[in-house]
Scaffold this active site. Structure first.
Site, PDB file in Angstrom:
ATOM      1  N   ASP A   9      51.455  44.199  36.698  1.00 43.09           N
ATOM      2  CA  ASP A   9      51.164  45.230  37.620  1.00 43.09           C
ATOM      3  C   ASP A   9      50.956  44.547  39.077  1.00 43.09           C
ATOM      4  O   ASP A   9      50.048  43.944  39.168  1.00 43.09           O
ATOM      5  CB  ASP A   9      49.484  45.848  37.132  1.00 43.09           C
ATOM      6  CG  ASP A   9      49.223  46.918  38.182  1.00 43.09           C
ATOM      7  OD1 ASP A   9      50.163  47.719  38.650  1.00 43.09           O
ATOM      8  OD2 ASP A   9      47.852  47.004  38.351  1.00 43.09           O
ATOM      9  N   GLU A  76      55.431  47.361  36.363  1.00 42.85           N
ATOM     10  CA  GLU A  76      55.434  48.804  36.834  1.00 42.85           C
ATOM     11  C   GLU A  76      56.114  48.739  38.216  1.00 42.85           C
ATOM     12  O   GLU A  76      56.006  47.851  38.957  1.00 42.85           O
ATOM     13  CB  GLU A  76      53.911  48.975  37.159  1.00 42.85           C
ATOM     14  CG  GLU A  76      53.690  50.227  37.437  1.00 42.85           C
ATOM     15  CD  GLU A  76      52.223  50.998  37.599  1.00 42.85           C
ATOM     16  OE1 GLU A  76      51.781  51.940  37.871  1.00 42.85           O
ATOM     17  OE2 GLU A  76      51.205  49.898  37.071  1.00 42.85           O
ATOM     18  N   ASP A 148      43.621  46.315  36.681  1.00 46.49           N
ATOM     19  CA  ASP A 148      44.995  45.763  37.114  1.00 46.49           C
ATOM     20  C   ASP A 148      45.464  44.979  35.894  1.00 46.49           C
ATOM     21  O   ASP A 148      46.619  45.056  35.496  1.00 46.49           O
ATOM     22  CB  ASP A 148      44.897  44.670  38.157  1.00 46.49           C
ATOM     23  CG  ASP A 148      44.254  45.242  39.309  1.00 46.49           C
ATOM     24  OD1 ASP A 148      45.079  46.002  40.018  1.00 46.49           O
ATOM     25  OD2 ASP A 148      43.174  45.088  39.451  1.00 46.49           O
TER      26      ASP A 148
END
EC number: 3.1.21.10
Length: 163
Positions: A9, A76, A148
């Site tokens: 992430d 992501e 996260d």
């Protein structure tokens, strides 16, 4: 056959990572088991000069790659929220892609909506729904923290569904 997937992430202040293994069991109907190996975050301080923050990400990402030896990395995709924060995340993401290129690691990318759809069946699911799905899929007693890291595990799980 076992595959190790590292989910990321991206972020400049906090970059989440999550590592899972996917083992395919050759039965009459093939099955895949998924297990969590580890998760965490790489943090940089806003008080530190930008170049040094990017160096920290670079060095720490190499450490994570060395420790977990992933077969595949799932990232992501950048989500445009506010231009100033998007630029910072894009810089961190550039370092991430550089590290993957140096290590010749294959990677896949997913939008937030794709991740939500894969884990909850609904592309507009809220963060808590996704986090609960992560805990359920990985048979965890509680939602991984910080957010996260949970997000990184969600990205890794999304990649595992594509195998």
């Amino acid at each position: 056959m076992e595959k190790r997937i590292l989910g990321l992430d991206p972020g400049l202040a906090t970059l989440g990572f999550g590592v899972i293994t996917c083992t395919q069991i050759a039965n009459k109907v093939p099955e895949t088991t998924v297990n969590m190996l580890d998760f965490g975050v790489i943090k940089t301080s806003a008080d530190v000069e930008m170049g040094l923050r990017l160096c920290t990400l670079f060095d720490d990402l190499h450490t994570v790659m060395e420790e977990f030896q992933p077969d595949l990395v799932a990232i992501e995709k950048l989500f445009f929220y506010r231009m100033s924060s998007t630029i910072l995340v894009a810089q961190a993401r550039g370092v991430l892609i550089l590290v993957l290129g140096q290590r010749r690691l294959p990677y896949v990318e997913f939008t937030p909506a794709q991740i939500k759809q894969a884990l909850t069946g609904y592309g507009n699911a809220d963060k808590l729904d996704v986090q609960e799905a992560v805990a359920r899929e990985l048979d965890l007693d509680e939602i991984p923290k910080p957010d996260d890291a949970a997000d990184a595990l969600a990205v890794a799980l999304t990649a595992s569904y594509q195998l």
